[in-house]
Design a protein around this motif. Structure first.
Motif, PDB file in Angstrom:
ATOM      1  N   ALA A  52       0.816  -1.218   0.000  1.00  0.00           N
ATOM      2  CA  ALA A  52       0.000   0.000   0.000  1.00  0.00           C
ATOM      3  C   ALA A  52       0.849   1.268   0.000  1.00  0.00           C
ATOM      4  O   ALA A  52       0.382   2.314  -0.456  1.00  0.00           O
ATOM      5  N   LEU A  53       2.056   1.182   0.472  1.00  0.00           N
ATOM      6  CA  LEU A  53       2.917   2.365   0.550  1.00  0.00           C
ATOM      7  C   LEU A  53       3.592   2.694  -0.770  1.00  0.00           C
ATOM      8  O   LEU A  53       4.424   3.592  -0.820  1.00  0.00           O
ATOM      9  N   ARG A  54       3.235   2.010  -1.826  1.00  0.00           N
ATOM     10  CA  ARG A  54       3.841   2.234  -3.135  1.00  0.00           C
ATOM     11  C   ARG A  54       3.040   3.266  -3.926  1.00  0.00           C
ATOM     12  O   ARG A  54       1.916   3.612  -3.563  1.00  0.00           O
ATOM     13  N   PRO A  55       3.585   3.760  -5.014  1.00  0.00           N
ATOM     14  CA  PRO A  55       2.958   4.859  -5.764  1.00  0.00           C
ATOM     15  C   PRO A  55       1.503   4.680  -6.186  1.00  0.00           C
ATOM     16  O   PRO A  55       0.739   5.649  -6.061  1.00  0.00           O
ATOM     17  N   PRO A  56       1.037   3.537  -6.664  1.00  0.00           N
ATOM     18  CA  PRO A  56      -0.353   3.529  -7.136  1.00  0.00           C
ATOM     19  C   PRO A  56      -1.366   4.024  -6.100  1.00  0.00           C
ATOM     20  O   PRO A  56      -2.158   4.922  -6.387  1.00  0.00           O
ATOM     21  N   LEU A  62      -3.175  10.823  -2.176  1.00  0.00           N
ATOM     22  CA  LEU A  62      -2.650  12.186  -2.091  1.00  0.00           C
ATOM     23  C   LEU A  62      -3.129  13.052  -3.242  1.00  0.00           C
ATOM     24  O   LEU A  62      -3.332  14.263  -3.063  1.00  0.00           O
ATOM     25  N   GLY A  63      -3.347  12.449  -4.411  1.00  0.00           N
ATOM     26  CA  GLY A  63      -3.910  13.202  -5.535  1.00  0.00           C
ATOM     27  C   GLY A  63      -5.306  13.708  -5.209  1.00  0.00           C
ATOM     28  O   GLY A  63      -5.651  14.863  -5.496  1.00  0.00           O
ATOM     29  N   ALA A  64      -6.127  12.846  -4.608  1.00  0.00           N
ATOM     30  CA  ALA A  64      -7.468  13.273  -4.194  1.00  0.00           C
ATOM     31  C   ALA A  64      -7.378  14.391  -3.166  1.00  0.00           C
ATOM     32  O   ALA A  64      -8.138  15.366  -3.230  1.00  0.00           O
ATOM     33  N   VAL A 103      -4.706   8.360  12.206  1.00  0.00           N
ATOM     34  CA  VAL A 103      -4.866   8.092  13.645  1.00  0.00           C
ATOM     35  C   VAL A 103      -5.526   6.749  13.951  1.00  0.00           C
ATOM     36  O   VAL A 103      -5.428   6.274  15.074  1.00  0.00           O
ATOM     37  N   GLY A 104      -6.169   6.141  12.955  1.00  0.00           N
ATOM     38  CA  GLY A 104      -6.853   4.877  13.197  1.00  0.00           C
ATOM     39  C   GLY A 104      -6.149   3.690  12.575  1.00  0.00           C
ATOM     40  O   GLY A 104      -5.717   2.771  13.279  1.00  0.00           O
ATOM     41  N   ASN A 105      -6.005   3.692  11.264  1.00  0.00           N
ATOM     42  CA  ASN A 105      -5.500   2.519  10.561  1.00  0.00           C
ATOM     43  C   ASN A 105      -3.984   2.383  10.601  1.00  0.00           C
ATOM     44  O   ASN A 105      -3.469   1.286  10.831  1.00  0.00           O
ATOM     45  N   VAL A 106      -3.261   3.463  10.359  1.00  0.00           N
ATOM     46  CA  VAL A 106      -1.794   3.363  10.315  1.00  0.00           C
ATOM     47  C   VAL A 106      -1.209   2.865  11.640  1.00  0.00           C
ATOM     48  O   VAL A 106      -0.341   1.993  11.627  1.00  0.00           O
ATOM     49  N   PRO A 107      -1.651   3.360  12.798  1.00  0.00           N
ATOM     50  CA  PRO A 107      -1.093   2.810  14.039  1.00  0.00           C
ATOM     51  C   PRO A 107      -1.332   1.300  14.186  1.00  0.00           C
ATOM     52  O   PRO A 107      -0.457   0.586  14.685  1.00  0.00           O
TER      53      PRO A 107
END
Length: 152
Positions: A52-56, A62-64, A103-107
């Protein structure tokens, strides 16, 4: 359509795309991962988190964000009649899409990546992860609706 309308339409479509990705993840990816034995589910989720941390995905997320913020700023600066809807859509995406992710998913993702007990952590965290993901998907859907209405 004015340039502001086109920008706002693009923002709404991009935000809807993010919401669709998140909905798909909640609707069947997490269901599939949770059907695996806990150790396999944890390892699969770790692999998904790395991917998920890759460009697509990052470009879409981030574009949105950039399109939403630009649409809101341009609508307000141009005193567009639909500026309130554009601002509401952008704010919902910032808070409900990006903020909840941070604050929810990444941690939960980071805790799963670091734990010495991936299977146990997966069993404990998967329900919370899905709940936060539902919030993100819903926030994106509502944000996209506001942006698309603003683009009319």
């Amino acid at each position: 359509m004015t340039p502001t309308d086109v920008l706002t339409l693009a923002a709404g479509v991009a935000t809807a795309l993010v919401g669709g990705v998140l909905l798909a993840f909640s609707a069947f990816v997490m269901t599939g991962l949770r059907a695996l034995p806990p150790a396999a589910g944890a390892e699969a989720m770790r692999a998904v988190n790395r991917a998920a941390l890759r460009p697509p995905l990052m470009l879409v997320l981030l574009g949105a964000l950039l399109l939403d913020l630009a649409a809101a700023v341009v609508a307000v600066a141009g005193d567009a009649p639909s500026a309130g809807s554009a601002v509401a859509g952008a704010a919902l995406y910032v808070v409900g899409g990006i903020g909840v992710t941070a604050v929810g998913n990444v941690p939960l993702n980071e805790r799963l990546a670091r734990t010495a007990d991936p299977a146990g952590e997966w069993v404990r965290s998967a329900p919370r992860w899905v709940a936060w993901n539902h919030v993100r998907a819903l926030a994106c859907a509502v944000a996209a609706t506001f942006l698309l209405l603003a683009a009319r």
